[in-house]
Write a protein that holds these residues in place. Sequence first.
Motif, PDB file in Angstrom:
ATOM      1  N   LYS B  80     -10.711   7.307  -2.633  1.00 20.03           N
ATOM      2  CA  LYS B  80     -10.605   6.755  -1.451  1.00 20.03           C
ATOM      3  C   LYS B  80      -9.562   7.311  -0.683  1.00 20.03           C
ATOM      4  O   LYS B  80      -9.535   7.429   0.658  1.00 20.03           O
ATOM      5  CB  LYS B  80     -10.963   5.452  -1.234  1.00 20.03           C
ATOM      6  N   ARG B  81      -8.411   7.372  -1.300  1.00 19.33           N
ATOM      7  CA  ARG B  81      -7.114   7.840  -1.056  1.00 19.33           C
ATOM      8  C   ARG B  81      -7.332   8.903  -0.053  1.00 19.33           C
ATOM      9  O   ARG B  81      -6.696   9.167   1.151  1.00 19.33           O
ATOM     10  CB  ARG B  81      -6.028   7.661  -1.876  1.00 19.33           C
ATOM     11  N   ALA B  82      -7.714   9.959  -0.824  1.00 18.67           N
ATOM     12  CA  ALA B  82      -7.856  11.208   0.005  1.00 18.67           C
ATOM     13  C   ALA B  82      -8.461  11.340   1.190  1.00 18.67           C
ATOM     14  O   ALA B  82      -8.239  12.302   2.163  1.00 18.67           O
ATOM     15  CB  ALA B  82      -8.630  12.210  -1.021  1.00 18.67           C
ATOM     16  N   ALA B  83      -9.313  10.144   1.610  1.00 15.87           N
ATOM     17  CA  ALA B  83      -9.889  10.087   2.857  1.00 15.87           C
ATOM     18  C   ALA B  83      -8.936   9.795   4.065  1.00 15.87           C
ATOM     19  O   ALA B  83      -9.268   9.865   5.305  1.00 15.87           O
ATOM     20  CB  ALA B  83     -11.313   9.373   2.967  1.00 15.87           C
ATOM     21  N   LEU B 112      -6.122   0.389   0.665  1.00 14.17           N
ATOM     22  CA  LEU B 112      -4.758   0.910   0.576  1.00 14.17           C
ATOM     23  C   LEU B 112      -3.809  -0.346   0.776  1.00 14.17           C
ATOM     24  O   LEU B 112      -4.135  -1.012   1.660  1.00 14.17           O
ATOM     25  CB  LEU B 112      -4.577   2.125   1.044  1.00 14.17           C
ATOM     26  N   PRO B 113      -2.456  -0.391   0.413  1.00 16.09           N
ATOM     27  CA  PRO B 113      -1.693  -1.150   0.851  1.00 16.09           C
ATOM     28  C   PRO B 113      -1.191  -0.822   2.538  1.00 16.09           C
ATOM     29  O   PRO B 113      -1.341   0.443   2.612  1.00 16.09           O
ATOM     30  CB  PRO B 113      -0.350  -1.046   0.191  1.00 16.09           C
ATOM     31  N   ARG B 114      -1.058  -1.937   2.962  1.00 13.94           N
ATOM     32  CA  ARG B 114      -0.824  -1.574   4.570  1.00 13.94           C
ATOM     33  C   ARG B 114       0.583  -0.634   4.753  1.00 13.94           C
ATOM     34  O   ARG B 114       0.640   0.142   5.388  1.00 13.94           O
ATOM     35  CB  ARG B 114      -0.497  -3.009   5.439  1.00 13.94           C
ATOM     36  N   ALA B 115       1.228  -1.023   4.073  1.00 18.28           N
ATOM     37  CA  ALA B 115       2.994  -0.434   4.088  1.00 18.28           C
ATOM     38  C   ALA B 115       2.678   0.959   3.573  1.00 18.28           C
ATOM     39  O   ALA B 115       3.267   2.051   4.264  1.00 18.28           O
ATOM     40  CB  ALA B 115       3.789  -0.925   3.074  1.00 18.28           C
ATOM     41  N   TYR B 116       1.641   1.471   2.845  1.00 18.06           N
ATOM     42  CA  TYR B 116       1.440   2.641   2.394  1.00 18.06           C
ATOM     43  C   TYR B 116       0.761   3.339   3.515  1.00 18.06           C
ATOM     44  O   TYR B 116       1.293   4.661   3.979  1.00 18.06           O
ATOM     45  CB  TYR B 116       0.632   2.552   1.229  1.00 18.06           C
ATOM     46  N   VAL B 117      -0.035   2.795   4.253  1.00 13.86           N
ATOM     47  CA  VAL B 117      -0.585   3.593   5.384  1.00 13.86           C
ATOM     48  C   VAL B 117       0.277   3.939   6.329  1.00 13.86           C
ATOM     49  O   VAL B 117       0.291   4.912   6.908  1.00 13.86           O
ATOM     50  CB  VAL B 117      -2.047   2.958   5.774  1.00 13.86           C
TER      51      VAL B 117
END
Lengths: 430, 218
Positions: B80-83, B112-117
């Motif tokens: 999912k991250r790749a999307a 995904l973690p908010r901070a990551y996004v």
Amino acid sequence: MAYPYASDREVRVISEYFGDPEARTLDGAKRRGRYKGLEKALSMSPDDVVEVVKASGLRGRGGAGFPTGLKWSFMPKNYDRPHYLCCNADESEPGTFKDRELMRWDPHQLIEACLLASYAIRARHAYIYCRGEFFETNQVLAKAVEEAYADGIIGADVMGSGHEIDVTVHVGAGAYICGEETGLMNSLEGRRGEPRTKPPFPAAAGVFGMPTTVNNVETLCAAPHIVAHGAEWYRQWGSEKSPGTKLFCVSGHVNKPGNYELALGFPLIELIEDVCGGMRDGNALKAVIPGGSSVAIMDADEARRCALDYEGVAACGSMLGCASVIVMDETTDIVKQVRRMAAFYAHESCGQCTPCREGTSWVTKILRRIEEGRGTEEDLDTLIELTTQMVGTTICVLSDSVAPPVQSSISKFRDEYLALIRRGERVGAA
Amino acid sequence: MSGSVPYRNPGWAGNTGEFQLSEAQVRGDDFVGTRPLAGGHASGSASYPYMLEEKRPDAPLFEGPYQDRLDKILTRYPDKRAALLPVLNLAQEVRGHVSPETMDRVAELLELPRAYVRGVTTFYTMYNKRPVGRFLIQVCTNISCNLCGADDVMEAFLRYANTEPGETSAEGDFTVVEAECLAGCGFPTCVQINSRYYENVQPLDVPKICERLRARGR
Ligand SMILES: Cc1cc2nc3c(=O)[nH]c(=O)nc-3n(C[C@H](O)[C@H](O)[C@H](O)COP(=O)(O)O)c2cc1C
Ligand code: SF4
Ligand code: FES
């Protein structure tokens, strides 16, 4: 047909259908011979395909000139884990505008090439990492991919061969550093496009941790032609070490800027005078950057004797890079242009490495100071020292790219720097 | 710096005399046409992001046809991250910019973690972190364009829009920013306005282009 201008000095292998809107459609593309190379490749073993490409001497067109067949041969020769092909279509090096033309005029050539390369490296999925700004190009490419899926060329049974290969167009979001192969892989995984330290190399652990090959659009596009016609055929152009044809993106002060496909080894001065219709307004040539913003600047004398292949350009103290020839006439303000390039690197540095993050912005500030007449002669020494320290000390070579333009311009156009500096002194004293 | 480099084609780069092509042919419009919102194979799922003239910061995310596109995007990657990038592209298409709320919503959706996004979104220049005008005008001032007078083109857009770099004009029509190389270096000055490239732009063309934008939206 080079677009937007044509020249009869060209050898058009991959650019044959530039300016021909019909080549975009699947029917048109097939009528023009697309997918013949793939068909032949599918009848060979993957390793034989790699051998042909190796024998042709094709070298990476993304800047580094690494032998393509050799790169492919690093991939594991089994199907234990998924392999990936990443087509690097992030084209953002200032002066370079060839991949966009390749994709928007002849999308099926690239699709065929991606399938062929995927087959050779045993990949089931090819991602075309396309620069986010290319909205129009993306539409053309995505539509062509759809057509190829509908026709059974891409998908579960590639051209009836029983092999499964998917192709996905992946759109970036504006970052030069995503053109660096490990930055590209991070970006494709949905991360910040920060380059990774190597090793591991992509062929061992690349995108999604799997064996991966990253190739430039132009590199891939040459492959189906090589497989279709043979390695010897490709070697009829160019030299022993730099065989084949290459797209030269000519920009700047020439009458007919554009993409021209020429045999490697073509004389630079003929490219300017003959192919590109000479200098604008008949002005005198002052300097040429032969390979995009990260290579050394040549003065007019060097440009006059330079042959455009990897070795020829290196012999003149620069690099062929991605063959983005930026031509400057006598009216050019070299210091300003070098500062503009430095500002680009300062903007695009991903910030992981201190020499790069700090160095690029200090180089820009010092150049700006000189440009505004507030510089000193010591600044020139500082620039040389600073850029020297930025080479070989970072994760990727973006940092190294600042040294050649800055150092070569200071050594070849020192008078211009000094004129700005001295005028500044006088203004200050008055 | 002005010269007689043939800048004959304000707005596009096709009619040089050696090539008599229509603007649609050069852009590829005649092949693609107008993409249907929900259309297309998942492979292009990178979605077909577009920078729309109408910007609706409160529009619902991922409903109707956008939900379809989202579903297709998710089929194209092993995780999912790749999307993330394609999904952010889609969010920006719908809303015109990616606000912190939008980022949080995307984080939730992709688990995904908010901070990551936030960290990823702020890395990329194409995500507008704050609202932009109807027309986002990005003028390349990098070397090849600069050699052919890009600074003057930038100046002309700023003067016409009566605004500062990075700011939006008073009536909300134009946001003018300086851009890095757009890979149209042979057709200087290269300008991107919303999704579209304008090539061979000279300062004199600027009022014409802006008036056309206001009248026709492209
Ligand atoms: C900062 C940086 C930017 C790069 N940008 C690009 C690019 O936009 N397109 C490209 O094909 N290669 C680019 N490269 C080179 C790639 O890292 C890689 O060498 C290339 O894609 C390999 O393909 P090739 O072997 O076919 O040349 C870049 C490298 C660096 C260090
Ligand atoms: S050299 Fe610069 S761009 Fe490359 S990884 Fe280091 S900081 Fe990032
Ligand atoms: S320098 Fe302007 S588009 Fe490349």
